[in-house]
Scaffold this motif. Structure first.
Motif, PDB file in Angstrom:
ATOM      1  N   SER A  41       0.823  -1.214   0.000  1.00 22.88           N
ATOM      2  CA  SER A  41       0.000   0.000   0.000  1.00 22.88           C
ATOM      3  C   SER A  41       0.855   1.263   0.000  1.00 22.88           C
ATOM      4  O   SER A  41       0.482   2.268  -0.614  1.00 22.88           O
ATOM      5  N   GLU A  42       2.010   1.232   0.641  1.00 20.41           N
ATOM      6  CA  GLU A  42       2.891   2.412   0.625  1.00 20.41           C
ATOM      7  C   GLU A  42       3.416   2.660  -0.789  1.00 20.41           C
ATOM      8  O   GLU A  42       3.511   3.809  -1.229  1.00 20.41           O
ATOM      9  N   TYR A  53       1.854   1.812  -3.493  1.00 20.34           N
ATOM     10  CA  TYR A  53       0.685   2.318  -4.217  1.00 20.34           C
ATOM     11  C   TYR A  53       0.584   3.835  -4.024  1.00 20.34           C
ATOM     12  O   TYR A  53       0.383   4.579  -4.986  1.00 20.34           O
ATOM     13  N   LYS A  54       0.702   4.279  -2.786  1.00 26.27           N
ATOM     14  CA  LYS A  54       0.621   5.719  -2.499  1.00 26.27           C
ATOM     15  C   LYS A  54       1.729   6.483  -3.225  1.00 26.27           C
ATOM     16  O   LYS A  54       1.474   7.538  -3.798  1.00 26.27           O
ATOM     17  N   HIS A  60       1.150   7.354  -6.820  1.00 26.18           N
ATOM     18  CA  HIS A  60       0.129   8.374  -7.076  1.00 26.18           C
ATOM     19  C   HIS A  60       0.596   9.779  -6.690  1.00 26.18           C
ATOM     20  O   HIS A  60      -0.146  10.737  -6.886  1.00 26.18           O
ATOM     21  N   ASN A  61       1.776   9.885  -6.150  1.00 24.12           N
ATOM     22  CA  ASN A  61       2.249  11.174  -5.652  1.00 24.12           C
ATOM     23  C   ASN A  61       3.634  11.516  -6.159  1.00 24.12           C
ATOM     24  O   ASN A  61       4.620  11.141  -5.544  1.00 24.12           O
ATOM     25  N   LEU A  77      -7.498   4.964   1.220  1.00 24.90           N
ATOM     26  CA  LEU A  77      -6.900   3.699   1.658  1.00 24.90           C
ATOM     27  C   LEU A  77      -7.416   3.340   3.042  1.00 24.90           C
ATOM     28  O   LEU A  77      -7.371   4.158   3.964  1.00 24.90           O
ATOM     29  N   GLU A  82      -6.223   1.432   5.867  1.00 23.97           N
ATOM     30  CA  GLU A  82      -4.893   0.961   6.264  1.00 23.97           C
ATOM     31  C   GLU A  82      -4.871  -0.489   6.742  1.00 23.97           C
ATOM     32  O   GLU A  82      -3.979  -1.243   6.385  1.00 23.97           O
TER      33      GLU A  82
END
Length: 106
Positions: free
Chosen positions: A15-16, A18-19, A22-23, A45, A47
């Motif tokens: 998930s990190e 993924y973030k 997007h940034n 998200l 968590e």
């Protein structure tokens, strides 16, 4: 304006990543989304489960349906299959479950 929402899942422990992807989001992808009438787009998200909830609005459903044909969108989907749960190893995009609207308040 039509409201749309979906669920996807990041692969365990990603998930990190993924973030990060997007940034910032690719400028050409942002442009392509807008070109196809997508606006007011957010992804959230959860968590604990690494589930992702996306919400966006589209001006024209027929125009939006053509987004998946764009080269930029297909490249993005391929890039994101590395971090998202897919139907199979050969999937061209993540497993996405569209949601039905039950309630809305302006």
């Amino acid at each position: 304006m039509k409201r749309k929402a979906f669920l996807i899942e990041s692969k365990p422990g990603l998930s990190e990543e993924y973030k990060k992807r997007h940034n910032p989001i690719w400028p050409e992808l942002k442009q392509e989304l807008k070109k196809h009438g997508v606006c007011n787009y957010s992804i959230f998200l959860h968590e604990n489960s690494e589930s992702l909830f996306g919400y966006f609005e589209v001006e024209d459903e027929a125009l939006f349906e053509k987004l998946g044909e764009s080269e930029v969108m297909q490249q993005w989907w391929g890039y994101m299959t590395e971090v998202l749960v897919c139907e199979s190893d050969q999937s061209l995009k993540a497993k996405e479950e569209m949601l039905s609207e039950v309630f809305h308040l302006d």
